[in-house]
Enzyme design. Structure first.
Site, PDB file in Angstrom:
ATOM      1  N   SER A   1       0.817  -1.201   0.000  1.00 22.01           N
ATOM      2  CA  SER A   1       0.000   0.000   0.000  1.00 22.01           C
ATOM      3  C   SER A   1       0.859   1.262   0.000  1.00 22.01           C
ATOM      4  CB  SER A   1      -0.871   0.013   1.257  1.00 22.01           C
ATOM      5  OG  SER A   1      -0.026  -0.020   2.390  1.00 22.01           O
TER       6      SER A   1
ATOM      7  N   HIS B   1       5.190  -2.764   7.712  1.00 15.32           N
ATOM      8  CA  HIS B   1       5.858  -1.588   8.286  1.00 15.32           C
ATOM      9  C   HIS B   1       6.565  -1.909   9.612  1.00 15.32           C
ATOM     10  CE1 HIS B   1       3.301   0.732   5.554  1.00 15.32           C
ATOM     11  NE2 HIS B   1       3.934   1.824   5.915  1.00 15.32           N
TER      12      HIS B   1
ATOM     13  N   CYS C   1       2.400  -6.716   9.860  1.00 20.21           N
ATOM     14  CA  CYS C   1       2.291  -5.556   8.978  1.00 20.21           C
ATOM     15  C   CYS C   1       3.710  -5.284   8.492  1.00 20.21           C
ATOM     16  CB  CYS C   1       1.741  -4.355   9.746  1.00 20.21           C
ATOM     17  SG  CYS C   1       1.811  -2.814   8.793  1.00 20.21           S
TER      18      CYS C   1
HETATM   19  N1  DGL Z   1       2.087  -2.384   5.035  1.00 21.68           N
HETATM   20  C1  DGL Z   1       0.684  -2.661   5.166  1.00 21.68           C
HETATM   21  C2  DGL Z   1       0.491  -4.075   5.739  1.00 21.68           C
HETATM   22  O1  DGL Z   1       1.409  -4.887   5.761  1.00 21.68           O
HETATM   23  C3  DGL Z   1      -0.031  -1.723   6.105  1.00 21.68           C
HETATM   24  C4  DGL Z   1      -0.139  -0.301   5.741  1.00 21.68           C
HETATM   25  C5  DGL Z   1      -1.542   0.119   5.411  1.00 21.68           C
HETATM   26  O2  DGL Z   1      -2.417   0.221   6.277  1.00 21.68           O
HETATM   27  O3  DGL Z   1      -1.743   0.371   4.241  1.00 21.68           O
HETATM   28  O4  DGL Z   1      -0.601  -4.384   6.153  1.00 21.68           O
END
Ligand code: DGL
Length: 259
Positions: free
Chosen positions: A7, A179, A177
């Site tokens: 994303s 991030h 996630c």
């Molecule tokens: N990097 C996205 C994930 O692994 C999360 C970021 C978002 O909320 O778009 O879920």
């Protein structure tokens, strides 16, 4: 070329692992920075965006796709596999396999990921006797995207957010996630040193390494000549600075829309 999408910029944790473990592979990355976050959006919207992201990478020469986003992996993986004629690798199944030896397993992610129940379902199958606790941590992505990951404020937010998990006395925690590895030191301090942290980016790339060993023609297809390419759907100096800082090398971002 190996197509990787997220994303936004969180999928760079997957890029980092690919650069480390598959140095000959040429990467084409798409970060949907104009439409981020996905974690707060409905399954229908996340699925549409994910299909567009994968189609963009395919149109630019990708021969396999890594869904470097837990939100898209949990909400859109079936549609992606159904619609795509390329191999599609996700980050969730490998993380579940890596965590399944735990007995008190935690999983943290966006609201979308945790609300989808996908991790909980897969863990119930892979580790039926384990006690599983899932917790949405919606404050973490903005902290990371704003470059606050190393600050005392981030440490305090991680401590407060993760307190319910500390009370569960986990032995394993999935950073659900892409991030979150950037916030790893704060998460580590908040949950304690005896909890095993499972990073889906690392586990997904280990799985990819195994898949490429078993499929030399796919491996050759990913090893094209030329530099890596990093596309985003919205480019600001801030994104460019974060991408270069996170990858530890200068990154030239190109702008493109997946729509
Ligand atoms: N990097 C996205 C994930 O692994 C999360 C970021 C978002 O909320 O778009 O879920």
């Amino acid at each position: 070329m190996l197509g990787i999408f997220d994303s936004g910029l969180g999928g760079l944790t997957v890029v980092k692992e690919v650069l480390r473990r598959l140095p000959g592979v040429r990467i084409i990355y798409f970060g949907d920075t104009a439409r981020t976050p996905y974690g707060t959006k409905s399954k229908e919207v996340v699925t549409r965006y994910a299909l567009e992201d994968a189609a963009f990478l395919r149109a630019h020469g990708a021969k396999a796709i890594v869904v470097a986003c837990n939100t898209a992996s949990t909400q859109a993986i079936d549609a992606l596999r159904r619609e795509s004629d390329l191999p599609v690798f996700d980050v969730v199944a490998p993380a579940v396999r890596a965590a399944s030896s735990g007995t008190r397993i935690g999983v943290i992610g966006t609201r979308g990921t945790v609300g989808s129940g996908a991790y909980q379902r897969l863990l119930a199958d892979a580790a039926p006797v384990a006690e599983v606790t899932a917790l949405a941590c919606p404050m973490f992505v903005p902290l990371i995207e704003e470059g606050w990951a190393g600050t005392p404020e981030a440490a305090a937010i991680a401590r407060t957010t993760l307190r319910p998990l500390r009370l569960r006395r986990l032995d394993t925690l999935i950073l659900g996630c892409t991030h979150y590895p950037f916030l790893r030191p704060a998460i580590r301090r908040a949950v304690g040193s005896d909890v095993r942290l499972v990073d889906p980016a690392r586990e997904a790339v280990l799985e990819l390494v195994r898949a490429l060993k078993a499929d030399p023609s796919l491996s050759r297809a990913l090893r094209a000549r030329g530099g890596h390419r990093f596309f985003v759907s919205d480019k600001t100096p801030h994104f460019a600075a974060i991408a270069s800082r996170w990858l530890g090398r200068p990154v030239r971002l190109e702008t493109a829309s997946a729509e």
